[in-house]
Design an enzyme around this catalytic site. Structure first.
Site, PDB file in Angstrom:
ATOM      1  N   LEU A   1      11.504   5.934  -6.557  1.00 59.90           N
ATOM      2  CA  LEU A   1      10.281   6.631  -6.957  1.00 59.90           C
ATOM      3  C   LEU A   1      10.231   7.997  -6.299  1.00 59.90           C
ATOM      4  O   LEU A   1      10.263   8.114  -5.072  1.00 59.90           O
ATOM      5  CB  LEU A   1       9.046   5.826  -6.545  1.00 59.90           C
TER       6      LEU A   1
ATOM      7  N   GLY B   1       6.049  11.948  -6.903  1.00 58.49           N
ATOM      8  CA  GLY B   1       4.866  12.467  -6.194  1.00 58.49           C
ATOM      9  C   GLY B   1       4.996  13.942  -5.865  1.00 58.49           C
ATOM     10  O   GLY B   1       6.096  14.506  -5.791  1.00 58.49           O
TER      11      GLY B   1
ATOM     12  N   ARG C   1       1.384  17.980   0.931  1.00 56.87           N
ATOM     13  CA  ARG C   1       1.257  18.292   2.357  1.00 56.87           C
ATOM     14  C   ARG C   1       2.508  18.977   2.937  1.00 56.87           C
ATOM     15  O   ARG C   1       2.507  19.448   4.060  1.00 56.87           O
ATOM     16  CB  ARG C   1       0.938  17.018   3.153  1.00 56.87           C
TER      17      ARG C   1
ATOM     18  N   LYS D   1       9.200  17.649  -2.606  1.00 57.99           N
ATOM     19  CA  LYS D   1       9.327  16.998  -1.297  1.00 57.99           C
ATOM     20  C   LYS D   1      10.678  16.313  -1.108  1.00 57.99           C
ATOM     21  O   LYS D   1      11.319  16.453  -0.056  1.00 57.99           O
ATOM     22  CB  LYS D   1       8.201  15.985  -1.115  1.00 57.99           C
TER      23      LYS D   1
ATOM     24  N   GLY E   1      11.719   7.794  -2.780  1.00 61.19           N
ATOM     25  CA  GLY E   1      12.559   8.970  -2.538  1.00 61.19           C
ATOM     26  C   GLY E   1      12.215   9.714  -1.259  1.00 61.19           C
ATOM     27  O   GLY E   1      13.006  10.518  -0.774  1.00 61.19           O
TER      28      GLY E   1
ATOM     29  N   ARG F   1      37.090  31.160   9.315  1.00 64.96           N
ATOM     30  CA  ARG F   1      36.470  30.963   7.994  1.00 64.96           C
ATOM     31  C   ARG F   1      37.328  30.077   7.085  1.00 64.96           C
ATOM     32  O   ARG F   1      38.454  29.723   7.405  1.00 64.96           O
ATOM     33  CB  ARG F   1      36.219  32.331   7.357  1.00 64.96           C
TER      34      ARG F   1
HETATM   35  C1  UD1 Z   1       2.049   3.065  -1.317  1.00 62.78           C
HETATM   36  C2  UD1 Z   1       1.675   1.589  -1.437  1.00 62.78           C
HETATM   37  C3  UD1 Z   1       1.128   1.081  -0.114  1.00 62.78           C
HETATM   38  C4  UD1 Z   1       2.138   1.314   0.997  1.00 62.78           C
HETATM   39  C5  UD1 Z   1       2.541   2.785   1.040  1.00 62.78           C
HETATM   40  C6  UD1 Z   1       3.684   2.952   1.998  1.00 62.78           C
HETATM   41  C7  UD1 Z   1       0.954   1.243  -3.730  1.00 62.78           C
HETATM   42  C8  UD1 Z   1      -0.187   1.133  -4.638  1.00 62.78           C
HETATM   43  N1  UD1 Z   1       0.688   1.470  -2.462  1.00 62.78           N
HETATM   44  O1  UD1 Z   1       0.854   3.767  -1.076  1.00 62.78           O
HETATM   45  O2  UD1 Z   1       0.834  -0.293  -0.204  1.00 62.78           O
HETATM   46  O3  UD1 Z   1       1.598   0.913   2.242  1.00 62.78           O
HETATM   47  O4  UD1 Z   1       2.991   3.236  -0.244  1.00 62.78           O
HETATM   48  O5  UD1 Z   1       3.940   4.310   2.168  1.00 62.78           O
HETATM   49  O6  UD1 Z   1       2.070   1.106  -4.150  1.00 62.78           O
HETATM   50  N2  UD1 Z   1       4.954   7.805  -6.704  1.00 62.78           N
HETATM   51  C9  UD1 Z   1       5.375   8.142  -7.957  1.00 62.78           C
HETATM   52  N3  UD1 Z   1       4.476   8.178  -8.962  1.00 62.78           N
HETATM   53  C10 UD1 Z   1       3.169   7.887  -8.788  1.00 62.78           C
HETATM   54  C11 UD1 Z   1       2.749   7.527  -7.487  1.00 62.78           C
HETATM   55  C12 UD1 Z   1       3.663   7.508  -6.479  1.00 62.78           C
HETATM   56  O7  UD1 Z   1       6.564   8.420  -8.173  1.00 62.78           O
HETATM   57  O8  UD1 Z   1       2.412   7.921  -9.761  1.00 62.78           O
HETATM   58  C13 UD1 Z   1       5.940   7.764  -5.615  1.00 62.78           C
HETATM   59  C14 UD1 Z   1       5.693   8.830  -4.568  1.00 62.78           C
HETATM   60  O9  UD1 Z   1       6.423  10.007  -4.853  1.00 62.78           O
HETATM   61  C15 UD1 Z   1       6.180   8.158  -3.298  1.00 62.78           C
HETATM   62  C16 UD1 Z   1       5.914   6.686  -3.552  1.00 62.78           C
HETATM   63  O10 UD1 Z   1       5.821   6.531  -4.944  1.00 62.78           O
HETATM   64  O11 UD1 Z   1       7.553   8.316  -3.116  1.00 62.78           O
HETATM   65  C17 UD1 Z   1       4.641   6.204  -2.880  1.00 62.78           C
HETATM   66  O12 UD1 Z   1       3.562   6.926  -3.359  1.00 62.78           O
HETATM   67  P1  UD1 Z   1       2.316   7.242  -2.456  1.00 62.78           P
HETATM   68  O13 UD1 Z   1       1.347   8.024  -3.246  1.00 62.78           O
HETATM   69  O14 UD1 Z   1       2.736   7.793  -1.171  1.00 62.78           O
HETATM   70  O15 UD1 Z   1       1.725   5.770  -2.240  1.00 62.78           O
HETATM   71  P2  UD1 Z   1       0.656   5.346  -1.212  1.00 62.78           P
HETATM   72  O16 UD1 Z   1      -0.673   5.551  -1.830  1.00 62.78           O
HETATM   73  O17 UD1 Z   1       0.914   5.976   0.077  1.00 62.78           O
END
Ligand code: UD1
Ligand code: MG
Length: 453
Positions: free
Chosen positions: A8, A11, A15, A22, A100, A330
């Protein structure tokens, strides 16, 4: 069981405050997502990556790798993200879901996690932390069985006290995703499709949910800002330093060495402070690397000493060679055994033959030097006419006097001796003295200039 991996990476990573997605920020010289893909490759060649923000840049980085990219146009939650990869996923086997931006999960940890998957069971990577805020909490019944994951924002006061958190990394039978992802709802405080809702569904259907803990908490840490990126980098480097020391390398200060790639070492190497190793670097036995050196994609033979402040890039260095201080070696340089390149010397596409010396202030490019040659201070090979590059040949035991200019293409034959300050444009024959400079004259009747009017 066959394993497929979904990474995944859609995101935004707001930040990071960065124009770069990222997952392309670098840890130990490689993008975060590249660490994850590398780990994934140890399980399978079937890798899907869900991209969204900066999708094009991420795709481009991985252009030469076989990864199935799935675009998530809107980030509607982790469940929605995995659903984008569904068309790519087989109906059977196991699916390992990685983030990721969580770069340092160990293969061994994931192996245990994947081993928990069967037709009717799944694995969840969890960890107990001091400060669980922000994370999904693992809710267990009185018998200790996992019941569900509750996201922080949806948790009750009691649930917020739970210190076992969801790392987000799970391994499930593929059928579960195909059957249940389409059934997720976004009826929660964030209006998102939570992947974590699968857990309660699994429990309800009698699928066993087994938890696995990493050896180190850092394995589950994600990067949200540059502070966390720096912290994970340090953790990674500390581990590399420890491995090097265990393997027989003396690090003058293990907190002041950076390895961005792979560093293979022989016995009894000594590495002083502030050295950076990039790409694939191999050091033979007893190699000494002085402080502030950068060594990139190079092989260094046994007993060679690299003095401080030197840069060695894409070079093959023999044994008992001396480099630096302040040398720049080099790409395409090959230094044979016992040769020497000293301070303020730059070499490029050059062979420095056995025992040959280029001790001071020189540029040696597109040049083959035989064995036993001595290249005097300030010697420059003029290898470039502004359009093309040309080669200089310097034979065995040749002696090039200081401040000589060798205009390529040119051949300094074996045993040739070049007078200091020469500009050499033609062949210098073997064993002869060649001098190519204006003759020194002294004028006895010389009139000193006098002040006019
Ligand atoms: C998620 C988990 C949470 C866990 C936490 C650990 C869920 C609902 N929650 O929360 O239980 O404790 O990770 O860090 O799964 N991403 C996508 N598409 C989206 C949303 C997210 O690709 O629509 C990817 C983000 O880029 C990231 C990962 O999924 O790599 C996690 O997303 P993030 O938004 O950080 O999830 P949390 O809300 O932190
Ligand atoms: Mg997160």
């Amino acid at each position: 069981m066959e394993v497929s991996v979904v990474v995944l990476a859609a995101g935004q990573g707001s930040r990071m405050k960065s124009a770069l997605p990222k997952v392309l920020h670098r840890l130990a010289g490689r993008p975060l997502a590249a660490h994850v893909v590398n780990t994934a490759r140890q399980f399978t060649s079937d890798i899907s990556m869900v991209v969204g923000h900066g999708a094009e840049q991420v795709r481009q980085y991985f252009a030469d790798q076989s990864i199935k990219f799935c675009e998530q146009k809107e980030q509607l939650g982790t469940g929605h993200a995995v659903a984008q990869a569904l068309p790519e996923l087989p109906k059977e086997g196991a699916v390992l879901i990685l983030y990721g931006d969580v770069p340092l999960t160990k293969k061994e940890t994931l192996e245990v996690l994947v081993s928990k998957v069967s037709k009717n069971s799944m694995g969840l990577l969890t960890v107990n932390v001091k400060d669980p805020s922000g994370y999904g909490r693992i809710v267990r019944d009185s018998g200790g069985n996992v019941q569900s994951i509750v996201e922080h924002k949806d948790a009750s006061k009691e649930e917020l006290k739970i210190d076992e958190i969801n790392s987000g990394i799970i391994a499930v039978p593929a059928w579960m995703l195909h059957e249940w992802l389409p059934k997720l709802s976004n009826n929660n405080s964030q209006g998102e499709y939570y992947l974590t809702d699968l857990i309660a569904m699994a429990v309800a259907e009698g699928v066993a949910v087994q938890t696995v803990h990493p050896v180190d908490e850092e394995e589950t840490l994600g990067v949200n800002n540059r502070v966390q990126l720096a912290q994970l980098e340090r953790w990674y480097q500390d581990q590399v330093a420890e491995c090097l020391m265990v393997a027989g390398v003396t690090l003058q200060d293990p907190s002041r060495v950076d390895v961005r790639g792979s560093l293979k070492t022989g016995q009894d190497c000594w590495i002083d402070v502030n050295c950076v190793f990039e790409g694939e670097v191999t050091l033979g036995d007893n190699v000494v690397v002085g402080s502030n050196c950068v060594i990139r994609n190079s092989t260094i033979g046994a007993g060679t000493v690299i003095e401080p402040n030197s840069v060695v890039d894409q070079a093959v260095i023999g044994s008992l060679v001396t480099i630096g201080p302040f040398a720049r070696v080099r790409p395409g340089t090959e230094m044979r055994d016992g040769s020497k390149v000293g301070n303020f010397v730059e070499t490029k596409k050059a062979v420095i033959g056995e025992g040959s010396k280029v001790n001071h202030l020189s540029y040696i490019g597109d040049t083959d030097i035989g064995h036993g040659a001595n290249i005097g201070a300030g010697t420059i090979t003029c290898n470039y006419d502004g359009v093309n590059k040309f080669k200089t040949l310097i034979g065995n035991n040749a002696f090039v006097g200081s401040n000589s200019t060798l205009v390529a293409p040119v051949n300094i034959e074996d045993g040739a001796f070049i007078g200091a300050g020469s500009v050499i444009t033609k062949k210098a024959p073997a064993d002869q003295l060649t001098v190519g400079r204006a003759r020194q004259v002294s004028l006895s009747h010389w009139q000193k200039p006098e002040k006019k009017g």
